[in-house]
Design an enzyme around this catalytic site. Structure first.
Site, short mmCIF file in Angstrom:
data_model
loop_
_atom_site.label_atom_id
_atom_site.label_comp_id
_atom_site.label_asym_id
_atom_site.label_seq_id
_atom_site.Cartn_x
_atom_site.Cartn_y
_atom_site.Cartn_z
N LEU A 170 0.85 -1.19 0.00
CA LEU A 170 0.00 0.00 0.00
C LEU A 170 0.88 1.24 0.00
O LEU A 170 1.80 1.35 0.82
CB LEU A 170 -0.90 0.00 1.24
CG LEU A 170 -1.62 1.32 1.57
CD1 LEU A 170 -2.69 1.62 0.53
CD2 LEU A 170 -2.24 1.26 2.97
N CYS A 358 -13.37 27.96 6.37
CA CYS A 358 -13.48 26.66 5.71
C CYS A 358 -14.70 25.89 6.21
O CYS A 358 -15.41 25.26 5.42
CB CYS A 358 -12.21 25.85 5.91
SG CYS A 358 -10.81 26.45 4.95
#
Length: 392
Positions: A170, A358
């Protein structure tokens, strides 16, 4: 009345969705909207109207940072009120994004940009992130989930989507402080490799790998993912990194993932997305994420499907990121006594504005965040239904 003040009175008359007051530098108070004011905008000094006309996001953002402008009220609620007024010229700032000159993100520039944001100190981030040190959108299975639980949920949600099998490899592009790669190795017994451009994260990751006894199972590399040569992986994941690849570079990202991912492999891209093309604004670009650019869903899917990839699943986590940012903003305020020992007032006001703005942007749908799951070519390794993504 001077012309600048006349301009501001006309500007604020219909700028917000909610009723508010504006107190000017000479003490005059203007009431805007019907009903009791929910907040007050305070001008501590006059700001030339020409600066606002040229670039309202940069000018008003700098005004708040330097305390020329202040807010009596909740910063997030003020910005949400601005964005919720769809008639306001600032509710959608795409025309101002054209003012930004996007410089191509070379490897050298990317390293400089990442250092600017992520190498301001692990001790700073530890004060307001959760114990997993995860600096990306959480995944709230329940309204009562803590921030730490939501971050663990997010990592597990991603790892389930990747359909990991024992002994697979991975790669995590932009691995942050290592929560995903260490969890993958411990829970799924895979060999996990993380790549980061942040020296602070790299040193913290090496220490964590050693502390958790994962040497030989988890590896961290300090370099640009574009510099990885002669290695391929069964799974490739990237969480919150592609926002840094820059305008016009999304195709390059998928070209590199194509080289890094084994045939039949699975990849997941987790990133903030723009509702339209051109997703960033000049204040964010100058002070928070230099070189950043939010790809639109259209740009991503068009580029992804132009390669040898097969799109399997797309999921929006917009509300999850809004809640994550609300947690961060509260943690930030709670940690102020310690932050004030490290940073000056301008920095603190800049980060307060960034976190609250945000949160407001996600809550109001000005920006979004998606997970794109795709395979290299056609593979039947993924289950028939999406049920596997949600079962424990």
């Amino acid at each position: 009345m001077n012309t600048d003040k006349m301009f501001y009175k006309a500007l604020f008359k219909n700028l917000f969705f909610d009723p508010c007051d504006v107190k000017y530098w000479d003490g005059e108070v203007q009431h805007c909207g019907d009903g009791k004011a929910k907040f007050t905008i305070l001008f501590n000094e006059e700001i030339p109207k020409g600066d606002v006309i040229k670039d309202p996001f940069l000018t008003l953002g700098e005004g708040y940072m330097t305390k020329k402008i202040d807010i009596d009220g909740d910063v997030q609620e003020v910005i949400e009120s601005l964005y919720n007024n769809k008639e306001s010229f600032m509710s959608n700032g795409h025309k101002y994004q054209k003012l930004i000159k996007f410089i191509p993100n070379s490897i050298k520039k990317s390293k400089s940009d990442i250092k600017y944001h992520y190498d301001i100190g692990n001790d700073f981030y530890k004060l307001w992130l959760d114990n997993t040190m995860t600096y990306s959108c959480g995944y709230f299975k329940s309204e009562n989930d803590s921030l730490e639980q939501a971050q663990k949920n997010k990592v597990e949600h991603i790892l389930k989507k990747l359909c990991l099998k024992e002994n697979q490899t991975l790669l995590d592009i932009g691995c942050g402080w290592g929560e995903l790669i260490t969890t993958a190795a411990k829970k799924y017994n895979v060999h996990a490799v993380g790549v980061t451009l942040s020296e602070e994260q790299y040193e913290a990751d090496k220490e964590r790998i050693k502390k958790e006894g994962l040497e030989g199972k988890v590896e961290v590399i300090l370099e640009d993912y574009r510099e990885i040569k002669n290695r391929t992986f069964d799974r490739v994941v990237s969480v919150g990194m592609v926002e840094h690849v820059g305008k016009g570079r999304i195709d390059e990202y998928f070209t590199d993932v194509d080289k890094l991912l084994n045939k039949g492999g699975i990849s997941l891209l987790h990133c903030i997305t723009g509702v339209k093309e051109g997703g960033t604004n000049s204040w964010i670009n100058k002070y928070i994420f230099p070189g950043g650019y939010l790809q639109s869903v259209r740009e991503i899917i068009e580029s992804l499907t132009g390669h040898s990839f097969y799109l399997v699943d797309v999921e929006s986590l917009r509300r999850h990121y809004g809640r994550t940012l609300e947690h961060w903003a509260r943690n930030f305020e709670n940690a102020l006594p310690e932050i004030e020992k490290m940073k000056d007032e301008t920095f603190i006001r800049m980060w307060r504005l960034y976190l609250n703005a945000c949160a407001a942007s996600f809550n109001c749908g000005n920006i979004d965040i998606h997970q794109f799951l795709f395979t290299k070519g056609i593979t039947n390794d993924i289950p028939w239904t999406r049920e596997y993504m949600y079962t424990d």
